[in-house]
Write a protein that holds these residues in place. Structure first.
Motif, PDB file in Angstrom:
ATOM      1  N   LYS A 141      48.774  55.768  42.017  1.00  0.00           N
ATOM      2  CA  LYS A 141      48.387  54.616  41.228  1.00  0.00           C
ATOM      3  C   LYS A 141      48.665  53.339  42.006  1.00  0.00           C
ATOM      4  CE  LYS A 141      47.233  56.863  37.453  1.00  0.00           C
ATOM      5  NZ  LYS A 141      45.866  56.812  36.888  1.00  0.00           N
ATOM      6  N   LEU A 142      48.038  52.270  41.557  1.00  0.00           N
ATOM      7  CA  LEU A 142      48.372  50.974  42.121  1.00  0.00           C
ATOM      8  C   LEU A 142      49.840  50.669  41.856  1.00  0.00           C
ATOM      9  CD1 LEU A 142      45.390  48.724  40.963  1.00  0.00           C
ATOM     10  CD2 LEU A 142      45.958  49.285  43.316  1.00  0.00           C
ATOM     11  N   PRO A 143      50.498  49.968  42.752  1.00  0.00           N
ATOM     12  CA  PRO A 143      51.865  49.550  42.460  1.00  0.00           C
ATOM     13  C   PRO A 143      51.850  48.512  41.345  1.00  0.00           C
ATOM     14  CG  PRO A 143      51.076  48.437  44.420  1.00  0.00           C
ATOM     15  CD  PRO A 143      50.023  49.447  44.047  1.00  0.00           C
ATOM     16  N   PHE A 146      41.374  42.605  34.841  1.00  0.00           N
ATOM     17  CA  PHE A 146      40.075  43.266  34.947  1.00  0.00           C
ATOM     18  C   PHE A 146      40.019  44.061  36.250  1.00  0.00           C
ATOM     19  CE2 PHE A 146      38.885  39.131  32.811  1.00  0.00           C
ATOM     20  CZ  PHE A 146      38.691  39.674  31.545  1.00  0.00           C
ATOM     21  N   MET A 147      39.766  45.342  36.170  1.00  0.00           N
ATOM     22  CA  MET A 147      39.513  46.165  37.349  1.00  0.00           C
ATOM     23  C   MET A 147      38.006  46.289  37.499  1.00  0.00           C
ATOM     24  SD  MET A 147      40.658  47.965  39.914  1.00  0.00           S
ATOM     25  CE  MET A 147      42.325  48.551  39.653  1.00  0.00           C
ATOM     26  N   LEU A 202      42.909  45.587  31.039  1.00  0.00           N
ATOM     27  CA  LEU A 202      44.282  45.802  30.586  1.00  0.00           C
ATOM     28  C   LEU A 202      44.838  44.441  30.198  1.00  0.00           C
ATOM     29  CD1 LEU A 202      46.774  47.808  30.452  1.00  0.00           C
ATOM     30  CD2 LEU A 202      47.309  47.039  32.775  1.00  0.00           C
ATOM     31  N   THR A 203      45.654  44.373  29.135  1.00  0.00           N
ATOM     32  CA  THR A 203      46.242  43.100  28.728  1.00  0.00           C
ATOM     33  C   THR A 203      47.769  43.182  28.760  1.00  0.00           C
ATOM     34  OG1 THR A 203      46.191  43.695  26.380  1.00  0.00           O
ATOM     35  CG2 THR A 203      44.287  42.509  27.265  1.00  0.00           C
ATOM     36  N   GLY A 256      50.683  48.970  37.214  1.00  0.00           N
ATOM     37  CA  GLY A 256      49.699  49.607  38.072  1.00  0.00           C
ATOM     38  C   GLY A 256      49.334  51.004  37.626  1.00  0.00           C
ATOM     39  N   GLY A 257      50.272  51.696  37.009  1.00  0.00           N
ATOM     40  CA  GLY A 257      50.015  53.057  36.561  1.00  0.00           C
ATOM     41  C   GLY A 257      49.039  53.149  35.415  1.00  0.00           C
ATOM     42  N   ALA A 258      48.771  52.008  34.768  1.00  0.00           N
ATOM     43  CA  ALA A 258      47.868  52.009  33.618  1.00  0.00           C
ATOM     44  C   ALA A 258      46.422  51.756  33.995  1.00  0.00           C
ATOM     45  CB  ALA A 258      48.328  50.957  32.610  1.00  0.00           C
TER      46      ALA A 258
END
Length: 539
Positions: free
Chosen positions: A218-220, A236-237, A247-248, A261-263
């Motif tokens: 995952k992203l850090p 925003f990804m 994600l908020t 990052g894991g989300a």
């Protein structure tokens, strides 16, 4: 160069809000806000009402020689009598989370209004979300400024295309188009990332920072500092291919917030992560590379000796200017910093479209040179290395003389290089100067593209004729041998690859794509492998 192994994350900071920064000139997203050269990308689609044209008549223009003109139809389509837009001018501007200010000087008859089409990434294709901008306003026969604000604070838009509309029958002449990010110094978002290096004009708000993660991870978690306590932040990804994810999170009392990052998924390929709130944004670019390429670049970087801090100055054209945040220069910086933490810094002053004579004119502050401030402060910190990568614009040919003559002759190239190298040695006597060859292009594609343009009765340019490119490189090699400079050959190894066209953007066959940037980074690192990056300083 294959697919996913790591993510390059680079931050480009844009500050938004209701007030402009103290006296700062806001950058116009439209490179050309007038119609002096041509229509500059404006058009009216066949499925829209109205007719758009460029009017080349100084008497009709606001100033200069030309303006845009939109004439209504007698009957409306979708309640509008005329529409035109400009997708070309905004093609490189990621608009997610921003507030954008659009204005024109206009005159005419009927009622004028503006809207915006926000383009959203989808699983298979982009979708368009209309964004309102202004209410209809009656035009007059006098030139006046008309404006609107497009609010995309909650929209994960890849592009935001402004639309000029006639709400009634009439016509509008318009000129001096401006499209800017609404700015407010009281609203800021800054990612807290390592290796922040200031960019140069024409990107005064640019900062770079790289983080990488392996494929499958995952992203850090990334921490952001904002000026907005207890405020909702949207992350925003935006993958270049595929649907956006949002994600908020809410900032703390001190304005800080951490993105989990894991989300967020890490899609293969390239894309952007945007942190946004109340018009302020921080943009982070990510890129993925296969493990074989990652290990090759990392291994080369590890084998370069660096015994002291090294500051690098990059001078170039669009190959070094495009894809800032994830181009070959940023990847070179990442791998060097990964293996030699804190010892490498880079200042990238490349300007798209540059050739050696224009680069020299800018250095000498010649009036009228494009991007005149791009070299401001280039020697404020004395470089230990200077890279120069030019050649594509120098060797371009045009239909005006049957594609016979290059923009810069070999004699002019050599003379200009000699003058500039002498100047650089005065400013940085100990610097290691590296001339990098031009890169191989898809000349057959360029030639066919030029042929079709000429067949339409239009002027055409053609890049990458092999004999011209190689002749340019021979001059560079001669200078390196004579003046004791480094020469790095990119052209030959790119030409030798069976998959050479896969390194280039298919739209033009000239600019390198993600894989091309990876390969250039590898070739640069390979050149220095096994030796010192710069020679030890004398005691």
């Amino acid at each position: 160069m294959g697919k996913a192994f790591f993510s390059v994350i680079s931050a480009l900071l844009f500050f938004g809000g209701a007030l402009s920064l103290s006296g700062a000139e806001q950058t116009n997203i439209f490179k050309y806000g007038s119609f002096e050269k041509d229509h500059e990308g404006w058009s009216s689609h066949s499925y829209w009402a109205g007719t758009f044209r460029r009017i080349a008549d100084p008497k009709q223009a606001y100033r200069g020689k030309a303006c845009g003109w939109l004439k209504s139809d007698e009957t409306p389509r979708r309640k509008l009598y005329g529409r035109c837009d400009n997708t070309y001018a905004v093609r490189d501007h990621i608009a997610a989370g921003e507030r954008l200010c659009f204005s024109v000087m206009a005159r005419g008859s009927g009622k004028l209004q503006f809207s915006c089409n926000a383009y959203l990434s989808g699983d298979k294709e982009e979708t368009v979300l209309p964004v309102p901008g202004s209410h209809p306003v009656e035009l007059t026969s006098d030139w006046r400024e008309y404006s609107a604000v497009f609010d995309l604070t909650g929209i994960p838009a890849r592009r935001a295309v402004p639309v000029v509309e006639l709400a009634t029958q009439g016509e509008v002449f318009f000129d001096d188009v401006r499209y800017t990010v609404e700015q407010n110094s009281s609203r800021t978002i800054t990612p807290i990332l390592p290796m922040v290096t200031p960019g140069a004009e024409p990107y005064p708000a640019l900062a770079l920072a790289d983080v990488m993660v392996q494929e499958g991870e995952k992203l850090p978690s990334i921490r952001f500092k904002t000026s907005m306590p207890n405020t909702q932040i949207r992350f925003f990804m935006l993958p270049d291919s595929g649907k956006a994810t949002t994600l908020t999170a809410t900032t703390a009392e001190d304005g800080s917030v951490t993105m989990d990052g894991g989300a967020l998924p890490v899609p293969a390929g390239t894309g952007y992560l945007i942190a946004a709130a109340e018009g302020a944004t921080a943009r982070i670019a990510y890129d993925v590379i296969d493990s074989k390429s990652f290990n090759a670049m990392n291994g080369c970087a590890a084998g370069i000796k660096v015994d002291r801090p090294v500051h690098i100055l990059l001078i170039g054209d669009s190959l070094t200017d495009f894809d800032r945040g994830c181009n070959y220069a940023d990847k070179f910086l990442f791998f060097m910093d990964r293996n030699h933490p804190g010892k490498i810094s880079i200042l990238n002053v490349a300007v798209r479209g540059d050739f050696i004579l224009r680069q020299e004119d800018r250095y000498n502050h010649k009036k009228g040179t494009y991007a005149p401030r791009a070299y401001d402060g280039m020697f404020s910190k004395t470089p230990d290395m200077i890279f120069i990568l030019l050649g594509h614009n120098d060797t371009v040919t045009t239909s005006q003389d049957g594609f016979k003559t290059t923009k810069v002759s070999l004699a002019a190239q050599e003379a200009s290089y000699r003058r500039m190298i002498a100047e650089f040695r005065k400013r940085a006597p100990e610097a290691r100067i590296v001339l990098v060859s031009n890169t191989r292009t898809n000349y057959e594609f360029q030639k066919e593209k030029a042929r079709k343009t000429v067949a339409k009765g239009q002027k055409a340019s053609c890049f990458g004729k092999p004999e011209n490119m190689k002749a340019f490189n021979e001059v560079s090699k001669k200078l390196c041998k004579e003046l004791n400079l480094d020469y790095i050959d990119l052209y030959s190894p790119m030409e030798a690859r069976a998959d050479r066209d896969s390194l280039l953007r298919p739209a033009d066959g000239v600019h390198v794509n993600r894989q091309g940037n990876d390969y250039i980074c590898f070739l640069l690192l390979k050149h220095f492998y096994g030796g010192p990056l710069v020679h030890p300083q004398a005691e």
